[in-house]
Design a protein around this motif. Structure first.
Motif, PDB file in Angstrom:
ATOM      1  N   PRO A 217       7.777  48.832  40.589  1.00 13.35           N
ATOM      2  CA  PRO A 217       8.953  49.559  41.090  1.00 13.35           C
ATOM      3  C   PRO A 217       9.024  49.600  42.612  1.00 13.35           C
ATOM      4  O   PRO A 217      10.116  49.507  43.185  1.00 13.35           O
ATOM      5  CB  PRO A 217       8.762  50.961  40.499  1.00 13.35           C
ATOM      6  N   VAL A 218       7.871  49.722  43.273  1.00  8.74           N
ATOM      7  CA  VAL A 218       7.856  49.717  44.739  1.00  8.74           C
ATOM      8  C   VAL A 218       8.293  48.357  45.269  1.00  8.74           C
ATOM      9  O   VAL A 218       9.114  48.256  46.194  1.00  8.74           O
ATOM     10  CB  VAL A 218       6.457  50.075  45.272  1.00  8.74           C
ATOM     11  N   TRP A 219       7.763  47.279  44.692  1.00  3.14           N
ATOM     12  CA  TRP A 219       8.135  45.935  45.132  1.00  3.14           C
ATOM     13  C   TRP A 219       9.607  45.646  44.822  1.00  3.14           C
ATOM     14  O   TRP A 219      10.272  44.933  45.589  1.00  3.14           O
ATOM     15  CB  TRP A 219       7.239  44.891  44.471  1.00  3.14           C
ATOM     16  N   SER A 220      10.116  46.185  43.741  1.00  2.00           N
ATOM     17  CA  SER A 220      11.531  45.961  43.424  1.00  2.00           C
ATOM     18  C   SER A 220      12.425  46.611  44.477  1.00  2.00           C
ATOM     19  O   SER A 220      13.459  46.050  44.853  1.00  2.00           O
ATOM     20  CB  SER A 220      11.856  46.515  42.033  1.00  2.00           C
ATOM     21  N   SER A 394      18.921  37.196  43.462  1.00  2.00           N
ATOM     22  CA  SER A 394      17.499  37.212  43.120  1.00  2.00           C
ATOM     23  C   SER A 394      16.896  38.603  43.329  1.00  2.00           C
ATOM     24  O   SER A 394      16.194  39.130  42.457  1.00  2.00           O
ATOM     25  CB  SER A 394      16.740  36.187  43.971  1.00  2.00           C
ATOM     26  N   GLY A 395      17.168  39.203  44.494  1.00  2.00           N
ATOM     27  CA  GLY A 395      16.663  40.547  44.761  1.00  2.00           C
ATOM     28  C   GLY A 395      17.236  41.571  43.807  1.00  2.00           C
ATOM     29  O   GLY A 395      16.528  42.490  43.358  1.00  2.00           O
ATOM     30  N   LEU A 396      18.510  41.418  43.462  1.00  2.00           N
ATOM     31  CA  LEU A 396      19.159  42.354  42.546  1.00  2.00           C
ATOM     32  C   LEU A 396      18.565  42.252  41.146  1.00  2.00           C
ATOM     33  O   LEU A 396      18.287  43.272  40.501  1.00  2.00           O
ATOM     34  CB  LEU A 396      20.662  42.078  42.516  1.00  2.00           C
ATOM     35  N   ILE A 397      18.362  41.039  40.666  1.00  2.00           N
ATOM     36  CA  ILE A 397      17.785  40.850  39.328  1.00  2.00           C
ATOM     37  C   ILE A 397      16.379  41.432  39.260  1.00  2.00           C
ATOM     38  O   ILE A 397      16.005  42.092  38.278  1.00  2.00           O
ATOM     39  CB  ILE A 397      17.778  39.352  38.962  1.00  2.00           C
ATOM     40  N   PHE A 398      15.590  41.203  40.305  1.00  2.13           N
ATOM     41  CA  PHE A 398      14.225  41.740  40.330  1.00  2.13           C
ATOM     42  C   PHE A 398      14.259  43.274  40.267  1.00  2.13           C
ATOM     43  O   PHE A 398      13.458  43.890  39.552  1.00  2.13           O
ATOM     44  CB  PHE A 398      13.505  41.278  41.607  1.00  2.13           C
ATOM     45  N   TYR A 399      15.201  43.871  40.978  1.00  8.59           N
ATOM     46  CA  TYR A 399      15.316  45.333  40.958  1.00  8.59           C
ATOM     47  C   TYR A 399      15.797  45.826  39.600  1.00  8.59           C
ATOM     48  O   TYR A 399      15.299  46.840  39.087  1.00  8.59           O
ATOM     49  CB  TYR A 399      16.262  45.797  42.058  1.00  8.59           C
ATOM     50  N   ILE A 401      15.279  44.531  36.743  1.00  5.76           N
ATOM     51  CA  ILE A 401      14.222  44.379  35.741  1.00  5.76           C
ATOM     52  C   ILE A 401      13.105  45.403  35.941  1.00  5.76           C
ATOM     53  O   ILE A 401      12.654  46.047  34.984  1.00  5.76           O
ATOM     54  CB  ILE A 401      13.639  42.943  35.777  1.00  5.76           C
ATOM     55  N   PHE A 402      12.656  45.573  37.170  1.00  8.95           N
ATOM     56  CA  PHE A 402      11.453  46.365  37.429  1.00  8.95           C
ATOM     57  C   PHE A 402      11.720  47.728  38.068  1.00  8.95           C
ATOM     58  O   PHE A 402      10.793  48.527  38.205  1.00  8.95           O
ATOM     59  CB  PHE A 402      10.489  45.573  38.325  1.00  8.95           C
ATOM     60  N   GLY A 403      12.951  47.995  38.468  1.00  8.56           N
ATOM     61  CA  GLY A 403      13.245  49.281  39.098  1.00  8.56           C
ATOM     62  C   GLY A 403      13.113  50.446  38.125  1.00  8.56           C
ATOM     63  O   GLY A 403      13.486  50.334  36.952  1.00  8.56           O
ATOM     64  N   GLU A 404      12.572  51.550  38.590  1.00  6.34           N
ATOM     65  CA  GLU A 404      12.412  52.759  37.786  1.00  6.34           C
ATOM     66  C   GLU A 404      12.830  53.974  38.612  1.00  6.34           C
ATOM     67  O   GLU A 404      13.002  53.879  39.830  1.00  6.34           O
ATOM     68  CB  GLU A 404      10.953  52.918  37.329  1.00  6.34           C
ATOM     69  N   ALA A 405      12.997  55.108  37.921  1.00  9.18           N
ATOM     70  CA  ALA A 405      13.363  56.341  38.619  1.00  9.18           C
ATOM     71  C   ALA A 405      12.471  57.510  38.227  1.00  9.18           C
ATOM     72  O   ALA A 405      12.633  58.605  38.764  1.00  9.18           O
ATOM     73  CB  ALA A 405      14.822  56.696  38.335  1.00  9.18           C
TER      74      ALA A 405
END
Length: 419
Positions: A217-220, A394-399, A401-405
């Motif tokens: 999540p941090v890297w996203s 690319s950055g949006l897709i990565f976020y 997939i792996f972004g959390e709250a």
């Protein structure tokens, strides 16, 4: 023998349990919003950001007058040509700090760690941060006009006076947390403290560097900020040059056209924060709201820019770019505030680290764009815009997939007990 174990009261649970949501909604009905201390703080930070950015914008404008003080024909020029821009469209020289000594954008996160209820963070953060956009708009639009009518020293007198008022408000109204504020109502204090339960650490704890580096999540967030920063660099620096070369329309030499995108961004940024919190009040998941705001802040502006080579009208081109600049600020309520969600007590560090990565684009964008334009001036513009779109997607897709709250396990308060 005494053994030590770590207890995490909220481990494995969602950030908001159903009971917590019900209690928070019930308490919110009793607590004022606009006429409250927390919204007053948002206004003070808004004014602080406004002051800091205008002082840097007017410096770049009045520099021309100071150097050419004998020239009576001052040209109204809102140009920030040659200056890298930040993620909100202002000059990168503009400090992202509060009056408390250049603590940077992370300083604002440190404030909202203890003052921002989770269901109001989008609004409060957007109101505060939008001061940068209003400051850029005001500096570009009025800096040259004041210099021409009253003389360049009055630019500093006027905006410096606003800064003095801001400092007085800051010293009088801003406190570290609700518990120490002398004028906050009991209901608002209890509402803020209860909504931040288990998020604000009661004691200092070491920064979990290894856990942060292993956190997807941090890297996203970091990669998402990088892609958004790439978008802003191209949007603010290179699209005016493109319009000038294709249509012979010089946006930078037109004060109104230079300033217009920033006032639209200011309005959309604040509305976006209100919309994000409204969706949360309608039981949307927090991560869903963050991702919606991020998608709207990255994908449409990227698509608008990719479409530029296929447009034949300068009016349509300028209109699309103005709305692209405005929509880009929706990321304030998405990816940029997400650090407060996943690690409230470490959000200042996370935001500083992600911004550091994002600002490498200020070096990479001119390098890549210069190379592409040197190959072929015609197809070079198209390749610049397609490269931007590829990086943004690319950055949006990565976020996505792996972004959390949810608050991450490594960001929860660790209590040591003896067994």
């Amino acid at each position: 023998m005494a053994a030590m174990s770590e207890l995490s009261p909220t481990a494995g649970k969602s950030k908001y349990s159903q009971d917590t949501q019900v209690d928070e909604k019930h308490s919110l009905r009793k607590v004022p919003s606009l006429c409250s201390i927390r919204y007053g703080l948002a206004f003070v930070v808004h004014l602080s950001n406004f002051t800091l950015v205008t002082q840097n914008v007017i410096m770049s404008i009045t520099m021309v007058v100071m150097v050419n003080s004998t020239d009576n024909q001052f040209q109204l020029n809102g140009s920030t040509d040659g200056l890298p821009v930040d993620s909100l469209g202002g000059p990168n020289k503009a400090p992202k700090s509060l009056p408390a000594g250049g603590s940077g954008l992370g300083g604002q996160f440190a404030l909202w760690e203890r003052w921002g209820p989770p269901r109001e963070r989008s609004r409060l953060y957007s109101i505060a941060l939008s001061g940068m956009l209003l400051g850029t708009f005001t500096g570009i639009l009025l800096g040259g006009l004041i210099s021409q009518v009253l003389g360049w020293p009055f630019v500093f007198y006027i905006f410096g006076g606003i800064g003095c008022v801001c400092c007085v408000l800051w010293f009088v109204l801003v406190y570290d947390d609700p518990a120490s504020h002398p004028w906050i109502s009991i209901s608002e204090k209890e509402y803020i403290i209860s909504s931040l339960d288990q998020q604000v650490s009661s004691s200092k704890q070491p920064l979990p560097i290894k856990a942060i580096l292993r956190s997807l999540p941090v890297w996203s967030i970091s990669f998402g900020c990088f892609s958004h920063q790439w978008l802003i660099n191209v949007l603010i620096i290179y699209t005016p040059t493109y319009i000038s070369s294709m249509y012979n329309v010089n946006i930078r030499d037109n004060g109104l056209l230079s300033a217009l995108p920033f006032i639209i961004s200011w309005g959309i940024g604040i509305l976006g924060g209100c919309l994000a919190d409204y969706l949360l009040s309608k039981n949307f998941r927090l991560i869903t709201v963050r991702k919606i705001a991020t998608v709207l802040g990255i994908l449409p502006p990227s698509a608008f820019i990719v479409a530029l080579p296929y447009l034949n009208s300068s009016y349509i081109t300028v209109t699309l770019l103005t709305f692209a600049c405005g929509l880009a600020t929706l990321c304030q309520s998405g990816i940029y505030v997400n650090s407060l969600d996943i690690a409230p007590r470490y959000s200042s560090f996370l935001m500083g680290a992600s911004r550091a990565l994002a600002h490498t684009s200020s070096i990479l964008v001119p390098t890549a764009s210069g190379f592409l334009l040197s190959q072929d001036p015609v197809s070079g513009w198209r390749n610049i815009f397609f490269l931007l779109f590829a990086i943004n997607v690319s950055g949006l897709i990565f976020y996505l997939i792996f972004g959390e709250a949810d608050v991450q396990d490594w960001a929860k308060e660790r209590k040591l007990t003896r067994l």
